[in-house]
Design an enzyme around this catalytic site. Structure first.
Site, mmCIF file in Angstrom:
data_model
loop_
_atom_site.group_PDB
_atom_site.id
_atom_site.type_symbol
_atom_site.label_atom_id
_atom_site.label_comp_id
_atom_site.label_asym_id
_atom_site.label_seq_id
_atom_site.Cartn_x
_atom_site.Cartn_y
_atom_site.Cartn_z
ATOM 1 N NE ARG A 130 0.409 -2.556 11.301
ATOM 2 C CZ ARG A 130 -0.592 -3.041 10.594
ATOM 3 N NH1 ARG A 130 -1.822 -2.696 10.893
ATOM 4 N NH2 ARG A 130 -0.374 -3.856 9.592
ATOM 5 C CG ASP A 166 -9.671 2.813 3.243
ATOM 6 O OD1 ASP A 166 -9.654 1.705 2.669
ATOM 7 O OD2 ASP A 166 -9.217 2.981 4.395
HETATM 8 C C1 LIG Z 1 -7.194 -5.140 3.225
HETATM 9 S S1 LIG Z 1 -7.729 -3.579 2.602
HETATM 10 C C2 LIG Z 1 -8.705 -4.098 1.225
HETATM 11 C C3 LIG Z 1 -8.445 -3.245 0.001
HETATM 12 C C4 LIG Z 1 -9.171 -3.671 -1.275
HETATM 13 N N1 LIG Z 1 -10.597 -3.647 -1.139
HETATM 14 C C5 LIG Z 1 -8.724 -5.027 -1.725
HETATM 15 O O1 LIG Z 1 -9.492 -5.993 -1.689
HETATM 16 O O2 LIG Z 1 -7.565 -5.163 -2.140
HETATM 17 C C6 LIG Z 1 -8.959 -3.152 3.839
HETATM 18 C C7 LIG Z 1 -9.253 -1.653 3.896
HETATM 19 O O3 LIG Z 1 -10.422 -1.467 4.716
HETATM 20 C C8 LIG Z 1 -10.285 -0.238 5.371
HETATM 21 N N2 LIG Z 1 -11.205 -0.191 6.528
HETATM 22 C C9 LIG Z 1 -11.092 -0.814 7.725
HETATM 23 N N3 LIG Z 1 -12.114 -0.498 8.531
HETATM 24 C C10 LIG Z 1 -12.899 0.341 7.826
HETATM 25 C C11 LIG Z 1 -14.117 1.029 8.123
HETATM 26 N N4 LIG Z 1 -14.717 0.922 9.319
HETATM 27 N N5 LIG Z 1 -14.639 1.833 7.166
HETATM 28 C C12 LIG Z 1 -14.026 1.962 5.960
HETATM 29 N N6 LIG Z 1 -12.886 1.338 5.624
HETATM 30 C C13 LIG Z 1 -12.328 0.540 6.550
HETATM 31 C C14 LIG Z 1 -8.821 -0.174 5.751
HETATM 32 O O4 LIG Z 1 -8.387 1.139 6.002
HETATM 33 C C15 LIG Z 1 -8.157 -0.821 4.539
HETATM 34 O O5 LIG Z 1 -7.665 0.136 3.638
#
Ligand SMILES: C[S@@+](CC[C@H](N)C(=O)[O-])C[C@H]1O[C@@H](n2cnc3c(N)ncnc32)[C@H](O)[C@@H]1O
Length: 281
Positions: A48, A151
């Site tokens: 990445r 997000d």
């Molecule tokens: C795997 S995705 C899940 C998306 C959706 N909720 C789903 O279940 O399909 C996880 C998301 O969490 C976000 N994320 C990670 N750490 C975070 C934080 N500290 N605050 C807010 N979002 C966060 C990431 O950017 C990512 O877009």
């Protein structure tokens, strides 16, 4: 030509990242996002970062990391690094039992205002899946329902606002919803789908870091979707996040977590009502 004079096939060189650079970047990422990337993720971090370093004109990863910390790169580069290190996997109608559960609740309680928040909305598929379901069950005329998606990643928030998806990513959408709520792209948008404007108008996206206090006057929400993000946090951070999130729930509000993200036995003011569905106690 004798065999020994054949030119050797040279494998493309793998970019190298020293242990110190790995430590610096993952510590920064952990401080901002709350997520710990262990040595097991070394290769992922290298891949990445290599792309970002290349885009900024640097081939040496350690030099790239050094510039990141010594101000040799614009401040936005740190945001790009944080964005790239998050895992954003998502798809429409992921974990469909939750959507069936929510459809049921909407049918039983159409009178509620139904303000919904998705706290890790990634590129927006979860939000628009909810929007399609809510448009179907609550209508698009007089009911005031609305959805907020947040997000950590600014890039993901940008994608969610665009609401434009390649057709290959939309298999989860029921055919009737595809027909009713998605517009097929033509010309330069061939192969893409745009979510209907009436649904986009009901959805708002912002960046929000779950590790920080929630903004003032945020909520209350009738339902919060916090799915497939809690798995990335360590225990303490996870409990603190869920406590903050629960404080934004309306009385009797619902909390949906990913099916692998149990909140059992954490002493939280919630009661389990279905797999990975909780109600504020
Ligand atoms: C795997 S995705 C899940 C998306 C959706 N909720 C789903 O279940 O399909 C996880 C998301 O969490 C976000 N994320 C990670 N750490 C975070 C934080 N500290 N605050 C807010 N979002 C966060 C990431 O950017 C990512 O877009």
């Amino acid at each position: 030509m004798p065999l020994e004079t054949l030119p050797e096939r040279v494998a493309p060189s793998t970019p190298q990242l020293s242990a110190r650079s790995f430590e610096r970047v993952t510590t920064l990422f952990r401080e901002v996002s709350g997520i710990k990337l262990t040595q097991a993720k070394h290769a992922l971090v290298v891949t990445r970062l290599a792309k970002l370093a290349h885009e900024s004109g640097e081939v040496d990863l350690d030099r790239y990391v050094e510039s990141l910390f010594t101000g040799g790169l614009p401040d936005e580069e740190v945001t790009r690094v944080i964005d790239r290190l998050t895992t954003n996997e998502t798809y429409f109608f992921r974990e469909p039992e939750h959507f069936r559960h929510f459809a049921d609740v909407l049918e039983r309680h159409p009178e509620r205002p139904w303000r919904v928040w998705s706290g890790a909305s990634s590129s927006g598929e979860e939000i628009y899946s909810l929007a399609m379901l809510m448009a179907d069950r609550l209508g698009l005329d007089s009911h005031p329902w609305g959805i907020v998606g947040t997000d950590l990643s600014t890039a993901m928030v940008g994608q969610a606002r665009r609401a434009l998806y390649s057709q290959g990513r939309t298999q989860g959408i029921p055919p009737a919803y595809l027909k009713r709520y998605c517009l097929k792209g033509t010309g330069e948008y061939e192969g893409q789908l745009l979510v209907d404007r009436r649904l986009r108008q009901r959805a708002h996206f912002e960046t929000l870091n779950l590790m920080q206090a929630l903004p003032a006057a945020f909520g209350p929400f009738d339902a919060i979707w916090l799915r497939n993000v809690l798995i990335y946090f360590e225990h303490e951070a996870k409990v603190a996040i869920v406590r903050r999130v629960i404080s934004a729930l309306a009385p009797q509000g619902l909390l949906y977590t990913g099916h692998s993200e149990s909140l059992a036995n954490l002493g939280l003011p919630i009661r389990s009502i279905a797999p990975a569905v909780y109600v504020r106690a």
